[in-house]
Design an enzyme around this catalytic site. Structure first.
Site, PDB file in Angstrom:
ATOM      1  N   ARG A   1      32.861  30.266 -15.823  1.00  0.00           N
ATOM      2  CA  ARG A   1      33.662  31.042 -16.708  1.00  0.00           C
ATOM      3  C   ARG A   1      33.229  30.956 -18.209  1.00  0.00           C
ATOM      4  O   ARG A   1      32.488  31.537 -18.836  1.00  0.00           O
ATOM      5  CB  ARG A   1      35.077  30.869 -16.429  1.00  0.00           C
ATOM      6  N   ASP A   2      33.795  29.601 -18.857  1.00  0.00           N
ATOM      7  CA  ASP A   2      33.288  29.290 -20.112  1.00  0.00           C
ATOM      8  C   ASP A   2      32.013  29.148 -20.206  1.00  0.00           C
ATOM      9  O   ASP A   2      31.584  29.629 -21.500  1.00  0.00           O
ATOM     10  CB  ASP A   2      34.082  28.063 -20.629  1.00  0.00           C
TER      11      ASP A   2
ATOM     12  N   HIS B   1      40.584  20.292 -22.648  1.00  0.00           N
ATOM     13  CA  HIS B   1      39.552  21.155 -22.722  1.00  0.00           C
ATOM     14  C   HIS B   1      38.842  20.805 -23.845  1.00  0.00           C
ATOM     15  O   HIS B   1      39.530  21.261 -25.224  1.00  0.00           O
ATOM     16  CB  HIS B   1      39.796  22.687 -22.594  1.00  0.00           C
TER      17      HIS B   1
ATOM     18  N   HIS C   1      35.230  20.232 -26.517  1.00  0.00           N
ATOM     19  CA  HIS C   1      33.880  20.593 -26.678  1.00  0.00           C
ATOM     20  C   HIS C   1      33.219  19.477 -27.419  1.00  0.00           C
ATOM     21  O   HIS C   1      33.687  18.682 -28.057  1.00  0.00           O
ATOM     22  CB  HIS C   1      33.780  21.802 -27.690  1.00  0.00           C
TER      23      HIS C   1
ATOM     24  N   CYS D   1      33.168  29.086 -27.122  1.00  0.00           N
ATOM     25  CA  CYS D   1      33.951  30.129 -27.424  1.00  0.00           C
ATOM     26  C   CYS D   1      33.288  31.043 -28.280  1.00  0.00           C
ATOM     27  O   CYS D   1      32.946  30.713 -29.370  1.00  0.00           O
ATOM     28  CB  CYS D   1      35.229  29.762 -28.005  1.00  0.00           C
TER      29      CYS D   1
ATOM     30  N   ASN E   1      30.439  22.950 -24.494  1.00  0.00           N
ATOM     31  CA  ASN E   1      31.408  22.124 -23.436  1.00  0.00           C
ATOM     32  C   ASN E   1      30.847  20.605 -23.164  1.00  0.00           C
ATOM     33  O   ASN E   1      29.797  20.462 -23.534  1.00  0.00           O
ATOM     34  CB  ASN E   1      31.674  22.566 -22.360  1.00  0.00           C
TER      35      ASN E   1
END
Length: 309
Positions: free
Chosen positions: A13-14, A211, A213, A244, A253
């Site tokens: 996803r990300d 979450h 980064h 993002c 990430n």
């Protein structure tokens, strides 16, 4: 240590949402199947965002339904930007859904085109929808506090604003909240401070995940700070891909391979087969030949004779 730490893979996803490449559905299924076989218990497989906005994730409904039916003991997670997305996620059978709520209202307007009040209303509507489902179709509902440590658009995000939004989301019916370092502004001290502040307001059980980064190279250090305070879920992306797309200058990430190695070397139990994970990285990199992958373990390999604890 023997403590269980859940490493939640968010690459499908990300990771994919930020790439110019569009991975085919069959390749996504191969990736997710192999990651599940390597020992992962939670994978965020996509996002229920209109295909016109994120064509990379247009097949999320199919992926969720397939993963739920074919991969035993896997928590199939998905991101939803609004009530319509939650309806689609529930229909597909997602076990867990996350609603991104930016503490920076400017970022919220840019990311999902909603004010804070509108996002809290959406959270309440989603919580009501979940309560109306049969017990076995009720996903776990997380309110993800985006830009919790700072915003590339607004700059500093006050701690009090993060705490207040956490309180509002829990009052709206979320099962928990998560802290997201969307812009890569966090450092270990700020991670500790914010975890303590949010937990003081909503309780320890309502904040178990981060979450993070690696934008400025502090991803693993920040994860360590969370572990010191009892965080038990850490998001990461295979090869460190993704970030993002609506936070200018923010990308990257935490690298799943490096995170798993650090945790296992320290004696935490992730349940992940590191050799299988390194092999999977090579397989996924071949699926995305034009994209950059990051990390150190894949290059150096585990130390000679290393078996974990």
């Amino acid at each position: 240590m023997g403590d269980d730490i859940l490493v939640s893979e968010v690459g499908p996803r990300d990771g994919l949402q930020s790439l110019s490449s569009i991975m085919g559905t069959a390749d996504k299924k191969r990736w997710i199947t192999a990651q599940h076989a390597a020992g992962f218990r939670e994978i965020e497989v996509g996002s229920f965002v209109p295909a016109t906005l994120l064509p990379q994730l247009a097949d999320t409904g199919e992926i969720v339904a397939w993963a739920r039916e074919t991969l035993p003991d896997l928590t199939v997670a998905a991101l939803v930007p609004n009530l319509r997305g939650a309806e689609a996620a529930i229909a597909a059978g997602a076990h867990k859904i996350s609603l991104p709520v930016s503490v920076s209202e400017t970022h919220s307007l840019k990311n999902v085109r909603r004010t804070h009040d509108q996002m809290v209303e959406a959270a309440a509507a989603i919580a009501a929808l979940i309560r109306d489902q049969p017990q076995d179709r009720r996903p776990h509902f997380e309110g993800s506090l985006s830009t919790a440590f700072g915003c590339t658009i607004e700059g500093e995000v006050p701690e009090a604003a993060v705490v207040r939004m956490a309180e509002r989301l829990m009052a709206a019916g979320c099962d928990e909240v998560g802290l997201s370092d969307t812009s890569g502004y966090a450092d270990p001290a700020s991670v500790r401070r914010l975890i303590r502040a949010v937990r003081a307001a909503v309780g320890d059980a309502a904040l178990t995940g981060l979450h993070l980064h690696n934008t400025r190279g502090l991803g693993l250090a920040n994860a360590m700070a969370g572990l010191e305070l009892g965080i038990t879920t850490l998001d990461s992306s295979l090869g460190g891909v993704g970030g993002c797309p609506f936070a200018p200058g923010a990308s990257g990430n935490i690298v799943t391979e490096d995170l798993v190695f650090m945790l296992e070397a320290m004696g935490y139990d992730t349940g992940v087969d590191i050799d299988a994970l390194i092999a999977l990285r090579r397989e996924v990199a071949a699926m995305l030949p034009h994209e950059e992958f990051y990390g150190f373990l894949s290059e150096a390999g585990p130390p000679k004779g290393w078996r974990g604890f």
